[in-house]
Design a protein around this motif. Sequence first.
Motif, PDB file in Angstrom:
ATOM      1  N   ILE A   5       0.839  -1.208   0.000  1.00 22.55           N
ATOM      2  CA  ILE A   5       0.000   0.000   0.000  1.00 22.55           C
ATOM      3  C   ILE A   5       0.868   1.250   0.000  1.00 22.55           C
ATOM      4  O   ILE A   5       0.686   2.151  -0.811  1.00 22.55           O
ATOM      5  CB  ILE A   5      -0.942  -0.005   1.219  1.00 22.55           C
ATOM      6  N   THR A  63      -4.013   6.600  -4.167  1.00 24.21           N
ATOM      7  CA  THR A  63      -5.158   5.772  -4.553  1.00 24.21           C
ATOM      8  C   THR A  63      -6.499   6.473  -4.370  1.00 24.21           C
ATOM      9  O   THR A  63      -7.529   5.928  -4.760  1.00 24.21           O
ATOM     10  CB  THR A  63      -5.157   4.449  -3.774  1.00 24.21           C
ATOM     11  N   THR A 100       0.440   4.780  -2.569  1.00 26.86           N
ATOM     12  CA  THR A 100       0.767   4.830  -4.001  1.00 26.86           C
ATOM     13  C   THR A 100       1.083   3.452  -4.538  1.00 26.86           C
ATOM     14  O   THR A 100       1.422   3.314  -5.711  1.00 26.86           O
ATOM     15  CB  THR A 100       1.997   5.722  -4.238  1.00 26.86           C
ATOM     16  N   TYR A 152      -1.173  -2.230  -4.415  1.00 28.61           N
ATOM     17  CA  TYR A 152      -2.385  -2.813  -3.844  1.00 28.61           C
ATOM     18  C   TYR A 152      -3.130  -1.811  -2.976  1.00 28.61           C
ATOM     19  O   TYR A 152      -2.548  -0.846  -2.463  1.00 28.61           O
ATOM     20  CB  TYR A 152      -2.052  -4.070  -3.012  1.00 28.61           C
ATOM     21  N   VAL A 153      -4.416  -2.057  -2.852  1.00 22.49           N
ATOM     22  CA  VAL A 153      -5.279  -1.297  -1.946  1.00 22.49           C
ATOM     23  C   VAL A 153      -5.935  -2.292  -0.994  1.00 22.49           C
ATOM     24  O   VAL A 153      -6.005  -3.490  -1.282  1.00 22.49           O
ATOM     25  CB  VAL A 153      -6.359  -0.503  -2.710  1.00 22.49           C
ATOM     26  N   ASN A 176      -4.159  -2.480  -7.365  1.00 24.51           N
ATOM     27  CA  ASN A 176      -4.385  -1.083  -7.721  1.00 24.51           C
ATOM     28  C   ASN A 176      -4.294  -0.982  -9.242  1.00 24.51           C
ATOM     29  O   ASN A 176      -3.207  -1.006  -9.810  1.00 24.51           O
ATOM     30  CB  ASN A 176      -3.331  -0.209  -7.042  1.00 24.51           C
ATOM     31  N   GLU A 177      -5.431  -0.909  -9.886  1.00 18.84           N
ATOM     32  CA  GLU A 177      -5.453  -0.927 -11.353  1.00 18.84           C
ATOM     33  C   GLU A 177      -4.846   0.320 -11.959  1.00 18.84           C
ATOM     34  O   GLU A 177      -4.546   0.346 -13.158  1.00 18.84           O
ATOM     35  CB  GLU A 177      -6.895  -1.116 -11.844  1.00 18.84           C
ATOM     36  N   ASP A 178      -4.649   1.383 -11.161  1.00 21.18           N
ATOM     37  CA  ASP A 178      -4.046   2.613 -11.661  1.00 21.18           C
ATOM     38  C   ASP A 178      -2.599   2.772 -11.190  1.00 21.18           C
ATOM     39  O   ASP A 178      -2.051   3.873 -11.223  1.00 21.18           O
ATOM     40  CB  ASP A 178      -4.873   3.830 -11.201  1.00 21.18           C
ATOM     41  N   TYR A 179      -1.990   1.685 -10.757  1.00 19.46           N
ATOM     42  CA  TYR A 179      -0.624   1.749 -10.238  1.00 19.46           C
ATOM     43  C   TYR A 179       0.326   2.273 -11.306  1.00 19.46           C
ATOM     44  O   TYR A 179       0.262   1.862 -12.474  1.00 19.46           O
ATOM     45  CB  TYR A 179      -0.194   0.354  -9.785  1.00 19.46           C
ATOM     46  N   ALA A 222      -0.715  -2.426 -13.238  1.00 17.42           N
ATOM     47  CA  ALA A 222      -1.418  -3.265 -12.266  1.00 17.42           C
ATOM     48  C   ALA A 222      -0.764  -4.632 -12.172  1.00 17.42           C
ATOM     49  O   ALA A 222      -0.401  -5.239 -13.176  1.00 17.42           O
ATOM     50  CB  ALA A 222      -2.882  -3.418 -12.665  1.00 17.42           C
TER      51      ALA A 222
END
Length: 567
Positions: free
Chosen positions: A76, A119, A202, A205-206, A220-223, A227
Amino acid sequence: MFLRTARGRRASLALAAGAAALGLALTACAPSGGASGSNGGSGSADTLVAYTGQSGDYQINFNPFSPSKIGGLGTIYESLFFVTNANTNDYVPLLATEYAWNEDGTQLDITLRDGVTWTDGEAFDADDVVFTFELIRDNPALNTGGFNGEVTKVDATHVSIAFPEPAFVTGPEVLGKTFIVPEHLWGDVDPTTDVMAEPVGTGPYVLGEFKPQAFTLSANEDYWGGAPAVKNVRYLSLSGNTAGADALAAGTIDWQTGPVPDIENVSENYPGYEAITVPMNQIALLSCSNADLGCEGPQTDPAVRQAIYYAMDRDQLNALAFQGTASEMSPTFALLPAQEQFISAEIDEKVAPAKTDLDKVDEILTGAGYEKGSDGIYAKDGVKLELTVEVVTGWTDYITAIDTMSQQLKAAGIGLSASQSSWNEWTDKKSKGTYQLAIDSLGQGAVSDPYYLYNNFLSSANTAEVGQAAPVNVARFSDPAVDEALAVLKRTNPDDTATRQEQFDVIQAAIVEDMPYIPILTGGTTSEYNVEKFSGWPTEDDLYAFPAVWASPDNAEVFKALEPTGK
């Protein structure tokens, strides 16, 4: 479970970045129910089920600065670089892409990654980095590394840290062990008490679902790095090592770190799984040693700690508790064999004895005023020499070690018994000093150099009076000469080996005599993982991260590297 604490990794000490890394605290997790077979019982080919040894309910805490955090480092929250002592590779860029020291080690310039978002959608920039370092510097309870730099924002993607004296050794902690938090959310947070039930980072994962028995980290698909292919990491709580081994046999977990029957033949006994053992962390009996800071009990007498040291039969402990995966240990806590060059020439006994020395035990205790009673147990002033060791319920290897040790010590005239409790209670007792002895291991720093272990576990700055939380130095050890030696080491260029060794000599002489942490063995950290369901695991030939499921942030690098096979 072989080595619980967030235990260190090996890397060489680089000239441009010496290092200080916390022995992170360890947690544990466990398997879920599910179908048998080697696909982890997760119900999904891209979900990884992890068991780190957690017994008892999880208490939500995703505060990266809390000693009782249950996860989030690397997954995370991210640091500027990934720093590991599992190898000697260059630091891996994360929230930063470049760094440079000035010639005398008083200024560190860092280039940050552009285009990163938190996130919650807010932009990450230099303000968050400055805020995080100032938060740590201004809160002594968080500042276990003694950070004293002045952090300046140059622009949105550049920061500069000025130190009052050469600070090469702080490099790995600053660059790889400081987890950046968002200023826009943490401005009104008490970083010493808030559990951050809804963490924003950042990382890859969330936090997904949380329940006391299990929690899930979701991709986290916007990593910024793309992802991860492992879409969910499911952490579970079981009853201990036996349950973990059973779950492995049933194929309901994908990764665990801990003992299983016939540990040398994992691939044969658990089809679809392989194992790796890495010697890294030093198992010890931690003692609340300092009566001046409020510790109570016979363990506050250095003679008692020395007698326990000589009463152990380490060969027997290794065979019965650790299946032969442990190895020799130095009373100086310089990791063997990687750091043996740092052991002082003044130390006569450079390796802990393999066998019990009853004559030495008697010499030490009678010299300290103890007399053996008719029951064979020593006593002083009418009080028997009996002690209690704290251990986590379900940690069968450590429990076996204590059971074995209690028989060894009884034969030597010392009473020893185990007190089992949940991980949370065990951690609280250690932190607040409300214990006599506890079995655990002392983790290495970010690079392979004994300074970092010494600074973490022996510095007066990292301890506290009994009743107050000690960040790392739970033995309550305090010695002005050791503190001064650590201060000299902190400002000494890593290339000045003569000056550094002089300070190691001072530190080692003090801890071998006082023995606040009683050496047992160097533990071999063994992990079992599902190679049928996932590819990309660390191997002896490619040890890109320390492969222990509880080791953060190394475990995050593993999660990012894995690829589901579709099985």
